[in-house]
Design a protein around this motif. Structure first.
Motif, PDB file in Angstrom:
ATOM      1  N   ASP A  87      88.341  44.285  48.251  1.00 45.22           N
ATOM      2  CA  ASP A  87      88.579  45.724  48.363  1.00 45.22           C
ATOM      3  C   ASP A  87      88.489  46.293  46.948  1.00 45.22           C
ATOM      4  OD1 ASP A  87      89.658  48.292  48.497  1.00 45.22           O
ATOM      5  OD2 ASP A  87      91.123  47.756  50.041  1.00 45.22           O
ATOM      6  N   ILE A  88      87.332  46.851  46.611  1.00 49.34           N
ATOM      7  CA  ILE A  88      87.070  47.307  45.246  1.00 49.34           C
ATOM      8  C   ILE A  88      88.019  48.422  44.825  1.00 49.34           C
ATOM      9  CG2 ILE A  88      85.396  48.453  43.733  1.00 49.34           C
ATOM     10  CD1 ILE A  88      84.837  45.517  44.161  1.00 49.34           C
ATOM     11  N   GLU A  89      88.281  49.361  45.715  1.00 46.34           N
ATOM     12  CA  GLU A  89      89.157  50.476  45.353  1.00 46.34           C
ATOM     13  C   GLU A  89      90.569  49.989  45.018  1.00 46.34           C
ATOM     14  OE1 GLU A  89      88.402  53.622  44.736  1.00 46.34           O
ATOM     15  OE2 GLU A  89      86.329  52.955  45.025  1.00 46.34           O
TER      16      GLU A  89
ATOM     17  N   ASN B 126      81.804  38.039  48.116  1.00 45.68           N
ATOM     18  CA  ASN B 126      82.912  38.463  47.261  1.00 45.68           C
ATOM     19  C   ASN B 126      82.587  38.273  45.783  1.00 45.68           C
ATOM     20  OD1 ASN B 126      84.641  39.344  49.281  1.00 45.68           O
ATOM     21  ND2 ASN B 126      85.616  37.355  49.547  1.00 45.68           N
ATOM     22  N   THR B 127      81.897  37.192  45.457  1.00 46.90           N
ATOM     23  CA  THR B 127      81.510  36.950  44.068  1.00 46.90           C
ATOM     24  C   THR B 127      80.563  38.030  43.580  1.00 46.90           C
ATOM     25  OG1 THR B 127      81.766  34.543  44.316  1.00 46.90           O
ATOM     26  CG2 THR B 127      80.426  35.311  42.474  1.00 46.90           C
ATOM     27  N   ASP B 128      79.608  38.408  44.408  1.00 41.32           N
ATOM     28  CA  ASP B 128      78.652  39.463  44.033  1.00 41.32           C
ATOM     29  C   ASP B 128      79.371  40.788  43.795  1.00 41.32           C
ATOM     30  OD1 ASP B 128      76.457  37.800  44.142  1.00 41.32           O
ATOM     31  OD2 ASP B 128      75.963  38.289  46.221  1.00 41.32           O
ATOM     32  N   LYS B 129      80.334  41.106  44.652  1.00 42.80           N
ATOM     33  CA  LYS B 129      81.086  42.361  44.492  1.00 42.80           C
ATOM     34  C   LYS B 129      81.879  42.357  43.188  1.00 42.80           C
ATOM     35  CE  LYS B 129      81.871  43.955  49.247  1.00 42.80           C
ATOM     36  NZ  LYS B 129      82.905  44.338  50.239  1.00 42.80           N
ATOM     37  N   LEU B 130      82.517  41.238  42.904  1.00 38.02           N
ATOM     38  CA  LEU B 130      83.330  41.143  41.692  1.00 38.02           C
ATOM     39  C   LEU B 130      82.468  41.139  40.435  1.00 38.02           C
ATOM     40  CD1 LEU B 130      85.944  38.602  42.997  1.00 38.02           C
ATOM     41  CD2 LEU B 130      86.484  40.852  42.089  1.00 38.02           C
ATOM     42  N   ALA B 131      81.298  40.548  40.518  1.00 37.59           N
ATOM     43  CA  ALA B 131      80.401  40.525  39.362  1.00 37.59           C
ATOM     44  C   ALA B 131      79.953  41.936  38.988  1.00 37.59           C
ATOM     45  CB  ALA B 131      79.183  39.652  39.668  1.00 37.59           C
TER      46      ALA B 131
ATOM     47  N   PHE C 157      90.250  35.950  47.554  1.00 36.26           N
ATOM     48  CA  PHE C 157      89.994  36.716  48.770  1.00 36.26           C
ATOM     49  C   PHE C 157      89.429  35.826  49.882  1.00 36.26           C
ATOM     50  CE2 PHE C 157      90.001  39.929  45.470  1.00 36.26           C
ATOM     51  CZ  PHE C 157      90.672  40.987  46.067  1.00 36.26           C
ATOM     52  N   THR C 158      88.545  34.914  49.508  1.00 35.48           N
ATOM     53  CA  THR C 158      87.916  34.038  50.507  1.00 35.48           C
ATOM     54  C   THR C 158      88.938  33.148  51.181  1.00 35.48           C
ATOM     55  OG1 THR C 158      85.853  34.046  49.203  1.00 35.48           O
ATOM     56  CG2 THR C 158      86.097  32.325  50.870  1.00 35.48           C
ATOM     57  N   ASN C 159      89.883  32.607  50.407  1.00 36.75           N
ATOM     58  CA  ASN C 159      90.928  31.766  50.992  1.00 36.75           C
ATOM     59  C   ASN C 159      91.791  32.543  51.981  1.00 36.75           C
ATOM     60  OD1 ASN C 159      90.155  29.484  49.591  1.00 36.75           O
ATOM     61  ND2 ASN C 159      91.602  29.790  47.928  1.00 36.75           N
ATOM     62  N   ALA C 160      91.874  33.860  51.747  1.00 33.11           N
ATOM     63  CA  ALA C 160      92.658  34.721  52.639  1.00 33.11           C
ATOM     64  C   ALA C 160      91.789  35.299  53.758  1.00 33.11           C
ATOM     65  CB  ALA C 160      93.287  35.862  51.847  1.00 33.11           C
ATOM     66  N   ASP C 161      90.517  34.865  53.809  1.00 33.93           N
ATOM     67  CA  ASP C 161      89.559  35.372  54.802  1.00 33.93           C
ATOM     68  C   ASP C 161      89.434  36.891  54.727  1.00 33.93           C
ATOM     69  OD1 ASP C 161      88.684  32.951  55.978  1.00 33.93           O
ATOM     70  OD2 ASP C 161      90.500  32.841  57.184  1.00 33.93           O
ATOM     71  N   ARG C 162      89.396  37.389  53.509  1.00 30.02           N
ATOM     72  CA  ARG C 162      89.297  38.833  53.291  1.00 30.02           C
ATOM     73  C   ARG C 162      88.109  39.168  52.394  1.00 30.02           C
ATOM     74  NH1 ARG C 162      94.735  40.853  53.098  1.00 30.02           N
ATOM     75  NH2 ARG C 162      93.995  42.760  52.089  1.00 30.02           N
ATOM     76  N   GLU C 163      87.523  40.337  52.635  1.00 35.16           N
ATOM     77  CA  GLU C 163      86.491  40.853  51.742  1.00 35.16           C
ATOM     78  C   GLU C 163      87.171  41.564  50.576  1.00 35.16           C
ATOM     79  OE1 GLU C 163      83.480  43.258  53.498  1.00 35.16           O
ATOM     80  OE2 GLU C 163      83.292  41.973  55.283  1.00 35.16           O
TER      81      GLU C 163
END
Length: 330
Positions: free
Chosen positions: A46-48, A15-20, A38-44
């Motif tokens: 969602d860029i869109e 998730n950090t890589d995606k956000l970066a 997102f990690t606390n919610a166990d979710r990847e």
């Protein structure tokens, strides 16, 4: 490493890589904080949907608004996890505007405080919370005028949402502060001890026992030849671990192992953050991995929704504080 902890670490790094890649100009630590949402919610991530949420923020908050500052990635992340991002944003902005009128402070701390109120499902009680928060903050400033500052605002709001009276909160915090200062002597600064006292007061239970648990965890790192951070944000994060009913040595070993695993990602490597910050993130991930198992979390009478928000917000708050303190020092 336990599979659940490894999964948490992998999800945070991904998730950090995606956000970066999406927020190229944001502070690395703020992207990590948003990734934690997102990690606390166990979710990847969602860029869109994240882009849609960012457009909402840009259209409804001025360029110089605190809602568009370092905390923007956190707000958009929170929005992206909801079914109605626009309503979430409006609720946060409404609470933030009211907080801004009640106290003079750096707006970014007030934004996170507003997020905490909305996440706890207490939007309709915001005015009452703000009134009690002002009373608590005033008493905190009276007890420790040289220590109480904007850094304490978010925890003060969280403390009010526990449902404890202002006097009870002050009594518990001061009991922790006095005891910890005596036990730690000159090893840790007074401001850092106050921060830990605030986090310890967020949960129920005997304050002396909770303080001793935090001290045992802190000392266990030293016994393993690892120095846990003594800055306000890092040291205070120990308070998020005291309710985990796992043997201290086992808990500390798992945190150290998770920190070593995170180091393999360049966003968590030596060029991006120091080892103490990485250890703090590992501690939050290990703590979150245990929170999914109610059998290893000691009981509390604090409302379950508020307790969940407290657990989720601590690591994000720590990230925000690191960025803010760094900016003020520079």
């Amino acid at each position: 490493m336990k599979e659940r902890i490894r999964e948490k670490c992998d999800l945070l790094m991904m998730n950090t890589d995606k956000l970066a890649r999406e927020f190229k100009w944001s502070e690395t630590l703020m992207n990590i904080a948003a990734a934690l949402v997102f990690t606390n919610a166990d979710r990847e991530v969602d860029i869109e949907k994240l882009r849609e949420c960012r457009d909402i923020v840009k259209k409804n908050a001025g360029v110089f608004s605190s809602l568009r500052s370092s905390a923007e990635s956190i707000i958009t992340g929170k929005m992206a996890l909801t079914d109605d991002p626009m309503r979430y944003f409006r609720d946060v902005k409404s609470v933030y505007d009211r907080l801004s009128k009640s106290i003079f402070s750096d707006g970014q701390y007030l934004v996170q405080a507003a997020i905490s109120i909305v996440d706890a499902g207490k939007f309709d009680e915001a005015d009452e919370i703000i009134i009690k928060f002002k009373e608590l903050y005033k008493k905190m400033s009276k007890e420790h005028p040289m220590l109480t500052s904007s850094e304490d605002i978010i925890f003060a709001v969280l403390l009010i949402m526990t449902g404890k009276s202002v006097d009870t909160i002050i009594t518990e915090m001061e009991g922790c502060y006095t005891y910890l200062k005596k036990e730690l002597k000159i090893r840790v600064g007074a401001n850092e001890i106050q921060g830990l006292s605030e986090v310890l007061a967020l949960s129920d239970g005997n304050m002396r026992e909770k303080s001793d648990r935090a001290l045992r965890i802190y000392d266990a790192f030293s016994e393993r030849g690892v120095k846990y951070g003594k800055e306000y944000n890092e040291f205070a994060s120990l308070g998020a671990l005291i309710d985990i009913d796992v043997e201290t040595r086992v808990l500390v070993d798992e945190i150290i192992e998770a920190a070593d695993y995170l180091k393999g990602n360049k966003k968590f490597g030596s060029w991006s953050m120091d080892k103490k910050q990485r250890l703090m993130f590992a501690a939050m991930l290990v703590g979150d991995s245990y929170s999914a198992d109610a059998s290893v979390i000691t009981g509390t009478t604090i409302g379950s929704t508020v307790a969940m928000v407290i657990a989720e917000e601590v690591a994000i708050i720590m990230c925000l504080m690191i960025v803010m303190i760094s900016a003020s020092n520079n």
